[in-house]
Design an enzyme around this catalytic site. Structure first.
Site, short mmCIF file in Angstrom:
data_model
loop_
_atom_site.label_atom_id
_atom_site.label_comp_id
_atom_site.label_asym_id
_atom_site.label_seq_id
_atom_site.Cartn_x
_atom_site.Cartn_y
_atom_site.Cartn_z
N LYS A 177 10.19 1.48 0.70
CA LYS A 177 11.16 0.38 0.61
C LYS A 177 11.32 -0.42 1.90
O LYS A 177 11.40 0.14 2.97
CB LYS A 177 12.53 0.95 0.25
CG LYS A 177 12.61 1.46 -1.17
CD LYS A 177 14.00 1.95 -1.42
CE LYS A 177 14.25 2.15 -2.90
NZ LYS A 177 15.62 2.60 -3.12
N GLY A 206 7.40 11.31 8.07
CA GLY A 206 7.13 12.52 7.30
C GLY A 206 5.96 12.36 6.34
O GLY A 206 5.03 13.18 6.33
P1 ADP Z 1 7.26 7.87 5.95
O1 ADP Z 1 7.92 9.16 5.51
O2 ADP Z 1 5.90 8.12 6.50
O3 ADP Z 1 8.13 7.04 6.83
P2 ADP Z 1 8.12 6.54 3.54
O4 ADP Z 1 9.04 7.69 3.26
O5 ADP Z 1 8.72 5.27 3.91
O6 ADP Z 1 7.03 6.99 4.62
O7 ADP Z 1 7.25 6.25 2.26
C1 ADP Z 1 6.43 7.18 1.64
C2 ADP Z 1 6.50 7.10 0.15
O8 ADP Z 1 6.21 5.80 -0.30
C3 ADP Z 1 5.48 8.02 -0.47
O9 ADP Z 1 6.14 9.03 -1.20
C4 ADP Z 1 4.67 7.10 -1.37
O10 ADP Z 1 4.38 7.67 -2.64
C5 ADP Z 1 5.59 5.92 -1.56
N1 ADP Z 1 4.85 4.70 -1.89
C6 ADP Z 1 3.82 4.16 -1.24
N2 ADP Z 1 3.36 3.07 -1.88
C7 ADP Z 1 4.11 2.92 -2.97
C8 ADP Z 1 4.12 1.98 -4.04
N3 ADP Z 1 3.24 0.99 -4.09
N4 ADP Z 1 5.04 2.14 -5.02
C9 ADP Z 1 5.92 3.16 -4.96
N5 ADP Z 1 5.97 4.06 -3.98
C10 ADP Z 1 5.08 3.96 -2.99
MG MG Z 2 9.31 9.61 3.99
#
Ligand code: ADP
Ligand code: MG
Length: 394
Positions: free
Chosen positions: A195, A348
């Site tokens: 998001k 994460g």
């Molecule tokens: P991080 O933990 O590395 O900061 P985030 O928590 O912001 O990353 O986002 C990771 C999540 O985003 C993952 O679970 C992934 O499945 C989801 N994600 C990535 N691309 C999409 C998409 N196009 N639609 C829905 N969810 C997504």
């Molecule tokens: Mg995350």
């Protein structure tokens, strides 16, 4: 930024209180799914033991209710894993705030979930003083929690006789400062994940610093929406279209376009059985969900990475947890691994992706921080680091 570090302090026979970040993901049965954070905390603990200190370690785990902890909140599984990794017993001490337990020099105990203590989250001064009374040396090694001002991350640093950064904390500060202060150009940031709302500040602050900004995952969907694309049932935040446009304008004003997906991988559901289709971005149907970038898009991103001087990466490009939607993230991970650029990654899910694709060794620095990593990159002063700086005395 100057902080005292563990190696500047005489630890022999001292009571050392280590605030670590052992907040690992667990499955429904409490089994540890990924022990990266525990492993990352080992060097500091081992160093203190070798120096003959009486070592106390604590951490938060999950989001327990202060004063009303349940068995699920217990650090018991962490104590067990720590014990395996250290090759020695690690007794778990409950109700430790007022003391009443002993530790021998060269031994270590784990103090139960610090967020069970009433006043921890709001950095209660009385609680912080009690923590401080337990030790001669306070060591903050919890970079992952450095953006939160709590009694065990900030308050105790004021009252402990000595307050210093652990080895992990010191390494994080050094690696992240290097990427930010004098980055080798071009500096490329990749921000993916679910998001925009959770990453809006980082997107804006990066847009002021970086030479190229790549957005991916659900975040890219909101950007696509801003440029008038149809995205079907994809995850997006229409209310943030204006913000997405503002970020693109900021980059454009500096002569750099935010490259958006030209092809995408879609499905009608997010599941292991979903049937994935690769389509040009203009052919996304009303029932489609965009779950990954397509290969053309990924190739374009990889080309930018290949020519970068510094790469900062947070957030996967797609739902990499399922193989059908992992292609974009996998290509990017490999491009970062092969790039000559100084590469820095954190988050994460980003770390989970890096592990899944087996490129840990080829990334210059992987931060253990999620929120803390992002806030550091935003240029914010993290309260726990500020608290250590305030105690720096040369
Ligand atoms: P991080 O933990 O590395 O900061 P985030 O928590 O912001 O990353 O986002 C990771 C999540 O985003 C993952 O679970 C992934 O499945 C989801 N994600 C990535 N691309 C999409 C998409 N196009 N639609 C829905 N969810 C997504
Ligand atoms: Mg995350």
């Amino acid at each position: 930024m100057r902080v005292k570090t563990l190696k500047d302090v005489d630890l022999r026979g001292k009571r050392v209180f280590i605030r670590a970040d052992l907040n690992v993901p667990q499955d429904e049965t409490g089994r540890i799914v990924d022990d990266t954070r525990i492993r990352a905390s080992i060097p500091t603990i081992e160093y203190c033991l070798q120096q003959g200190a009486e070592v106390m370690v604590t951490s938060h785990l999950g989001r327990p209710k202060e004063g009303a902890c349940t068995p699920e909140d217990s650090l018991a599984p962490i104590a067990e894993r720590l014990s395996e990794l250290l090759g020695r017993p690690v007794p778990l001490i409950e109700h430790w705030v007022d003391g009443g337990f002993t530790v021998q020099p060269g031994e270590v105990v784990l103090l139960e979930n610090v967020r069970c203590n009433v006043g921890e989250k709001k950095n209660d001064e009385e609680l912080a003083r009690k923590y401080a009374a337990l030790c001669d040396v306070y060591v903050n090694d919890a970079f992952g929690t450095a953006h939160r001002a709590e009694a065990s991350t900030v308050g105790i640093a004021r009252f402990a006789p000595v307050a210093c950064a652990g080895l992990l904390m010191a390494a994080e500060i050094e690696a992240l400062s290097r990427a930010l202060e004098h980055p080798k150009r071009p500096l490329v940031a990749i921000v993916g994940g679910a998001k925009v709302s959770t990453k809006l500040t980082i997107l804006k602050s990066l847009a002021e610093k970086v030479d190229q900004l790549i957005v991916g995952g659900g975040i890219a969907n909101t950007f696509l929406l801003a440029t008038g694309k149809r995205i079907g049932k994809s995850l997006a935040e229409p209310e943030l279209v204006v913000e997405a446009q503002a970020i693109m304008d900021m980059m454009a004003a500096r002569g750099s376009e935010v490259p958006l997906p030209v092809d995408v991988v879609v499905a009608d559901e997010v599941s292991a059985f979903a049937r994935a289709n690769r389509v040009p971005v203009d052919e996304v149907g009303p029932n489609d969900r965009i779950l990954d970038v397509g290969p053309k898009t990924a190739a374009r991103y990889c080309d930018i990475v290949a020519h970068a001087g510094t790469v900062v990466w947070n957030g996967p490009l797609g739902v990499f947890e399922y193989d059908q939607f992992a292609g974009g993230t996998k290509m990017l991970a490999s491009a970062i691994a092969h790039s000559e650029a100084y590469s820095l990654a954190g988050g994460g899910d980003t770390i989970a992706a890096i592990k899944k694709f087996g490129v840990e060794k080829d990334i210059d620095y992987i931060s253990t921080g999620g929120g803390a990593f992002l806030e550091f990159l935003e240029g914010k002063k993290l309260p726990a680091i500020a608290a250590l700086e305030a105690r720096y005395d040369g």
